[in-house]
Write an enzyme that holds these catalytic residues in place. Sequence first.
Site, PDB file in Angstrom:
ATOM      1  N   SER A 140       0.860  -1.142  -0.142  1.00 36.78           N
ATOM      2  CA  SER A 140       0.014   0.109   0.127  1.00 36.78           C
ATOM      3  C   SER A 140       0.752   1.432  -0.162  1.00 36.78           C
ATOM      4  O   SER A 140       2.058   1.300   0.378  1.00 36.78           O
ATOM      5  CB  SER A 140      -0.818   0.081   1.403  1.00 36.78           C
ATOM      6  OG  SER A 140      -1.502   1.443   1.393  1.00 36.78           O
ATOM      7  N   TYR A 153      -3.639  -1.233  10.210  1.00 39.83           N
ATOM      8  CA  TYR A 153      -3.274  -1.349   8.513  1.00 39.83           C
ATOM      9  C   TYR A 153      -1.923  -0.632   8.353  1.00 39.83           C
ATOM     10  O   TYR A 153      -1.046  -1.350   7.490  1.00 39.83           O
ATOM     11  CB  TYR A 153      -4.500  -0.693   7.878  1.00 39.83           C
ATOM     12  CG  TYR A 153      -4.375  -0.773   6.466  1.00 39.83           C
ATOM     13  CD1 TYR A 153      -4.911  -1.554   5.636  1.00 39.83           C
ATOM     14  CD2 TYR A 153      -3.629   0.457   5.476  1.00 39.83           C
ATOM     15  CE1 TYR A 153      -4.636  -1.965   4.250  1.00 39.83           C
ATOM     16  CE2 TYR A 153      -3.638   0.110   4.118  1.00 39.83           C
ATOM     17  CZ  TYR A 153      -4.086  -0.915   3.501  1.00 39.83           C
ATOM     18  OH  TYR A 153      -3.951  -1.060   2.112  1.00 39.83           O
TER      19      TYR A 153
END
Length: 267
Positions: A140, A153
Site C-alpha cells: 500500500s 493497517y
Amino acid sequence: MNGSMDLSRRCAVVTGGGHGIGRALAEELTRRGACVVVADLNAQRAQRVAARIGGIAVACDVGDRAAINDLVAKAEDAFGPVAVFCSNAGFSDTGDGLAMPADELRRIVDVNLLSHVWAAQAVLPGMLDRGCGWLIQTISSAALITGPSFMGYTLAKHGALGFAEWVALNYAHRGIQVTCLCPNAVNTGMLGRNEDEAGAGDRPDLSVLGEVVEPEDCARQVLDAAQAGRFLALPHPRVGESFLRKAADYDAWLTRTNQRLRRMRGE
C-alpha cells in the site's frame, strides 16, 4: 534479478484472488501463460475466477500459517513448483487504533504482514534450489507515506514493506525478485465496489479520493515491474513524489501531513 520472466505453464499463486487486485492479477498472469491457483477466504469467489481463467481454486485464510502451507502443497500438486507467489490478500481496520482489542490487532498483523512471511517460508526454499522465483507483494502507499489509513493497517503494511526489503537484500543475488505494489486508491471492495453484482465493472463516484486506478492497471504494472527487476510498482506517481519529499525533510512532511489529516477530520 537476471533472466526473463517466462511464465509459460509455470505455477503462480494469488491470495485474495477472488476479487479486486487479486482477481486482476490472476487474469493477467493467465494472459502471460501461467497456470494460476486462485486462493481466497471466499471459496465461491475463488471458484468463479478460477473457472473463468482455467485455473484451480483453493479456499484459504492467509492469517493461518498452516493454511498457507496447505495452499502451496495443493498448488504444487496441481501445477508443479511455485514460480510466482502473489501475497495480495489483506483488509483494513477501522476506528480508534488505540482502542483496538488485542485479538483484532493480532488478526490484522497476521493477514497483512505475517502472511507474507509465511508464504516466503513456504516457497523460498524451492525457489532458491531452482535459482529463480518471484514474490509479488501487494502492500500500500500507506507503507511509504502514512496518511489517512487506520493504525493496524499502517502498522502491518510498514512491516510488510520492511520484510520485502529484507528478502530482496538477502536473496536477490540468488535469483529471487521481490516486487511491491504500493498503490493509493484502487477501485476495489475497500472503496465499496462489489464484483459479485451485475455491473461490477462500473466505477462509483470516487472523485473525493482524487486519482483512482483500476485493479487491471495495478496487475499489469506490478508484473511489468517484476519483469524489469524493479522493487517498487507505483500506479500513482504522486506516491513516489511524496515519498521523496518525506525523505528530504521528514519533520516538514510530518507537519504537513498532520495538518492535512486534521483538515480531513474537520478539526
